[in-house]
Scaffold this motif. Structure first.
Motif, PDB file in Angstrom:
ATOM      1  N   SER A 222       0.520   8.734   1.052  1.00 59.23           N
ATOM      2  CA  SER A 222      -0.173   7.549   0.551  1.00 59.23           C
ATOM      3  C   SER A 222      -0.950   6.864   1.667  1.00 59.23           C
ATOM      4  O   SER A 222      -0.469   6.737   2.798  1.00 59.23           O
ATOM      5  CB  SER A 222       0.853   6.570  -0.033  1.00 59.23           C
TER       6      SER A 222
ATOM      7  N   GLU B  27      -1.965  -1.801  -4.275  1.00 56.53           N
ATOM      8  CA  GLU B  27      -2.548  -0.563  -4.807  1.00 56.53           C
ATOM      9  C   GLU B  27      -1.736   0.655  -4.385  1.00 56.53           C
ATOM     10  O   GLU B  27      -1.321   0.770  -3.237  1.00 56.53           O
ATOM     11  CB  GLU B  27      -3.989  -0.414  -4.327  1.00 56.53           C
ATOM     12  N   SER B  28      -1.542   1.569  -5.317  1.00 54.22           N
ATOM     13  CA  SER B  28      -0.892   2.844  -5.016  1.00 54.22           C
ATOM     14  C   SER B  28      -1.981   3.853  -4.690  1.00 54.22           C
ATOM     15  O   SER B  28      -2.699   4.332  -5.584  1.00 54.22           O
ATOM     16  CB  SER B  28      -0.069   3.313  -6.224  1.00 54.22           C
TER      17      SER B  28
ATOM     18  N   GLY C 177      -5.707   9.364  -5.229  1.00 55.99           N
ATOM     19  CA  GLY C 177      -6.245   8.024  -5.031  1.00 55.99           C
ATOM     20  C   GLY C 177      -7.024   7.941  -3.732  1.00 55.99           C
ATOM     21  O   GLY C 177      -6.875   8.788  -2.851  1.00 55.99           O
TER      22      GLY C 177
ATOM     23  N   SER D 179      -6.472   4.020  -7.939  1.00 53.94           N
ATOM     24  CA  SER D 179      -5.039   4.268  -8.042  1.00 53.94           C
ATOM     25  C   SER D 179      -4.815   5.359  -9.072  1.00 53.94           C
ATOM     26  O   SER D 179      -5.034   5.148 -10.270  1.00 53.94           O
ATOM     27  CB  SER D 179      -4.298   2.994  -8.449  1.00 53.94           C
TER      28      SER D 179
END
Length: 476
Positions: free
Chosen positions: A165, A191-192, A197, A212
């Motif tokens: 991530s 936010e992921s 992403g 995301s």
């Protein structure tokens, strides 16, 4: 190969007018596609080199050439530090690694190594200030200088979540100068940003676009204060392209057409919706937006240039315009650059070739635009190129290239930093001031295997990084 290199995390940078980097690129990515590495590089180039509103350069070529007269090798910095083990726990961060990105701001040179270690060097003291990795398991993937608030944004992945991530952090330049990295703060924590992403910085419009993948939502933030502005939550959006003032939403194609929408980048208002007809059963090489011009190219078909205001269509023969590896749009000049097979060309939006460069054969065949810089006036392109000498003593291909400066509108090479130039040397001033030179490399060695390049227009200095993790400063 280390785990963090296996994880397909995307970091995207685009600037849409003026740079740099760069960066509209040949892209079919989005939440379902994968953007090619060369396009990611171009986005960095546009963000870096074409990021402010440009003005057309009117000065004579001789004035530009004068900037690079009597260039010397002025300084050398080393990102490698055998003592780095005391604050990092990842073994690959402790190894010597090539430079993949250089950014300069406020007399500081930031150099990012492929390992993920990032160092800051002062041009005032000519010493390393600090490493920017604030966590022992942090791997920095890219850098962004935010001129709106005079800060540096680092985009990183961490071993603690298996490098899956993206995490963003901003630190004011003044605090970096004092090695006070704890004065920075994280961005977009809500936010992921797990693959696929991404985060994309748009320097010209002053916006940040995030995607995301977890909830399928694009969000737009203000680059000045990082405030959230609006969201786009349409599951059918395949890709978003940014131009000055607008965004192009590209939706999943049908066999015969692709749905498109043009939105205001300020508030997300839909300005126009339309379908663009496609040849059935042929893949789309690229769809790009340049102000009112839409560029569409399908495999083995002509390039189509559509004016979205009046639907006027211009076609360029597929034999004249072959699909490039990437684009860079020069918005103020209403031109665009194409990169293909180590060559660069300049086109207008009537589909006419404006410039082909006489002496600008790029060193890297993979569209590595970290080795390219376009000046803010959009008049010069500076690149790491194939040198004329070509081969070593025993016929082996030489690893020594040259730094070529060419006029974008004429294609003429106006200056060159080449190991074959007898006038090019290590600056005598470095020896006089210190008694001995701190530069261990020879001029030829400094021009070997250059992997990153940056031009500081305020200081009129070129910075190059190589496979050994060394930074070299060239100036007159």
């Amino acid at each position: 190969m280390e785990n963090h290199k296996k994880t397909p995390v995307r970091v995207r940078f685009r600037v849409t007018a003026k740079k740099r980097g760069c960066d509209a690129g040949a892209s079919c990515s989005g939440k379902r596609g994968r953007q090619r590495d060369c396009v990611n590089s171009v986005r960095k180039l546009q963000r870096r080199e074409i990021g402010a509103l440009p003005r057309m350069a009117r000065g004579a070529a001789s004035d530009a050439a004068e900037k690079f007269r009597n260039i010397q090798l002025q300084e050398e910095f080393d990102t490698y530090d055998h003592n780095v083990h005391w604050f990092v726990k990842l073994q690959f961060l402790k190894k010597r690694s090539k430079i993949i990105e250089i950014v300069s701001a406020k007399d500081i040179i930031f150099a990012l190594a492929q390992s993920g270690l990032c160092a800051a060097f002062s041009r005032t003291t000519n010493k390393r200030i600090c490493f920017l990795n604030i966590s022992p398991d942090e791997v920095i993937r890219s850098l962004f200088y935010n001129k709106n608030n005079d800060s540096l944004i680092t985009v990183s992945v961490y071993a603690s979540d298996h490098f899956s991530s993206l995490k963003c952090r901003t630190t004011p330049i003044e605090y970096i100068k004092r090695s006070q990295l704890d004065a920075g703060f994280p961005l977009f924590e809500s936010e992921s940003l797990k693959w696929p992403g991404f985060v994309e910085f748009d320097d010209v419009n002053g916006k940040v676009l995030t995607y995301s993948a977890q909830d399928g939502i694009y969000k737009v933030f203000d680059l000045k204060n990082y405030n959230f502005l609006y969201a786009i939550s349409d599951k059918n959006v395949q890709e978003i392209k940014i131009s000055p003032g607008i965004m192009l939403l590209i939706f999943n194609r049908t066999p015969s057409y692709v749905p498109l929408k043009i939105l205001s980048i300020e508030d997300g208002t839909v300005l126009k919706s339309f379908n663009h007809l496609l040849h059935r059963n042929k893949k789309v090489d690229f769809i790009e937006q340049f102000n009112e011009k839409l560029l569409v190219k399908q495999e083995n078909e002509n390039l189509q240039i559509l004016d979205v205001r009046d639907s006027e269509l211009t076609e360029v023969s597929r034999t004249e315009f072959m699909t490039p590896s990437a684009f860079i749009f020069l918005y103020e000049n209403h031109l665009f650059l194409t990169f293909r097979n180590r060559t660069v060309a300049v086109w207008n939006f009537r589909g006419e070739l404006v410039t082909s460069f006489e002496d600008h054969l790029l060193w890297h065949p993979d569209c590595n635009t970290n080795n390219i810089y376009i000046t803010s006036d959009q008049d010069l392109i500076i690149s790491y190129c194939k040198a004329e000498e070509g081969c070593g003593d025993e016929g082996e291909v030489s690893a020594v290239g040259s730094i070529n400066m060419s006029n974008i509108l004429t294609g003429k090479c106006i200056a060159k930093i080449s190991a074959s130039d007898p006038a090019l040397q290590i600056s005598p001033r470095r020896r006089c001031e210190t008694g001995r030179s701190s530069i261990r490399s020879t001029v030829r060695e400094a021009l070997e295997d250059v992997t990153a390049l940056f031009y500081d227009e305020e200081r009129n200095e070129i910075y190059t990084g190589n496979k050994q993790g060394l930074i070299h400063v060239w100036s007159n």
